[in-house]
Structure formats: structure tokens, C-alpha cells
Design a protein around this motif. Structure first.
Motif, PDB file in Angstrom:
ATOM      1  N   ILE A 297     -22.487   7.344   0.296  1.00  0.00           N
ATOM      2  CA  ILE A 297     -21.393   8.250   0.681  1.00  0.00           C
ATOM      3  C   ILE A 297     -20.296   7.477   1.415  1.00  0.00           C
TER       4      ILE A 297
ATOM      5  N   ALA B 189     -16.483   6.941   0.246  1.00  0.00           N
ATOM      6  CA  ALA B 189     -15.369   7.307   1.123  1.00  0.00           C
ATOM      7  C   ALA B 189     -14.428   6.130   1.340  1.00  0.00           C
TER       8      ALA B 189
ATOM      9  N   LEU C  11     -10.586   6.037   0.210  1.00  0.00           N
ATOM     10  CA  LEU C  11      -9.587   5.824   1.262  1.00  0.00           C
ATOM     11  C   LEU C  11      -8.501   4.843   0.826  1.00  0.00           C
TER      12      LEU C  11
ATOM     13  N   LEU D 122     -15.976   3.444   8.792  1.00  0.00           N
ATOM     14  CA  LEU D 122     -16.760   3.404   7.556  1.00  0.00           C
ATOM     15  C   LEU D 122     -17.425   2.042   7.365  1.00  0.00           C
TER      16      LEU D 122
END
Length: 116
Positions: free
Chosen positions: A16, A20, A24, A99
Motif C-alpha cells: 500500500i 501510494a 504521489l 511513506l
């Protein structure tokens, strides 16, 4: 009944976070803050394509996440430099930093987990 083994939670969360981070890049570099001098498609390609390369190893999720973790070190450096130098893009840089730290931390958690 499914015969495929379930992924450990840290691998699912790693996938995940990887997705992401991949999403981004075009949102940041093409939509919110497109490049002024260089073509936006080139910036998006340079920022996104390296994150797509570990898809070649996706059959082995641990190996793919290992490559993403190694690549995320470069994105961490990018996030830190953007957070330091571009005040208007700082919130995106902080998301990128978060992240990448999450990915690296999940790699450590996956290594500590004993195989069953």
C-alpha cells in the motif's frame, strides 16, 4: 477456499505504501506542481518509472519490497531536499518522507519476522 497464502501484515502495508508513493509522484510533478522548464511528462517519467521496476519481481513480494525499500532511499533524499528548499511543496515532501520511512521500517519488520 483460497490456496494462495495470505501476505503478512507488514507486506500488505508495504504494498500500500509503495502504491501510494508511486501515485504521489505524478500527482505532485504533473498535476499540483508541474515543471516549468522541463516537460512535465519527462519529470513524471523520471520520478515514477524507477518505482515501477520492482513490479518485475512482484511474484516474490519480499524481493519486490526489498527493491522498493532500496529505491525509497533516493525518494527520502528527494523529500528532505524539497521540504528544506520549497516551502509551497513542503507538505508533499513530508508525505513522501513518511511513506519512505514507513517502507524502510516495514522492511525491517519483515526481516525480523520468522518464517513459518
Amino acid at each position: 477456499m483460497s490456496t494462495t497464502p495470505r501476505l503478512p501484515p507488514e507486506q500488505r502495508l508495504g504494498l500500500i505504501a509503495w502504491a501510494a508513493l508511486t501515485v504521489l509522484q505524478p500527482v505532485w510533478h504533473a498535476w499540483l506542481f508541474p515543471a516549468q522548464i522541463v516537460p512535465a511528462w519527462l519529470v513524471v517519467a523520471i520520478a515514477t518509472v524507477p518505482l515501477l521496476l520492482p513490479l518485475l519481481a512482484i511474484r516474490n513480494v519480499r524481493r519486490a519490497l526489498l527493491w522498493v525499500g532500496i529505491l525509497s532511499l533516493f525518494y527520502f533524499c528527494h523529500g528532505v531536499s524539497e521540504a528544506w528548499s520549497a516551502a509551497d511543496q513542503r507538505w508533499l515532501a513530508i508525505i513522501e518522507i513518511a511513506l519512505t520511512v514507513l517502507l524502510i521500517g516495514l522492511l525491517g519488520a519483515g526481516v525480523k519476522r520468522k518464517a513459518r
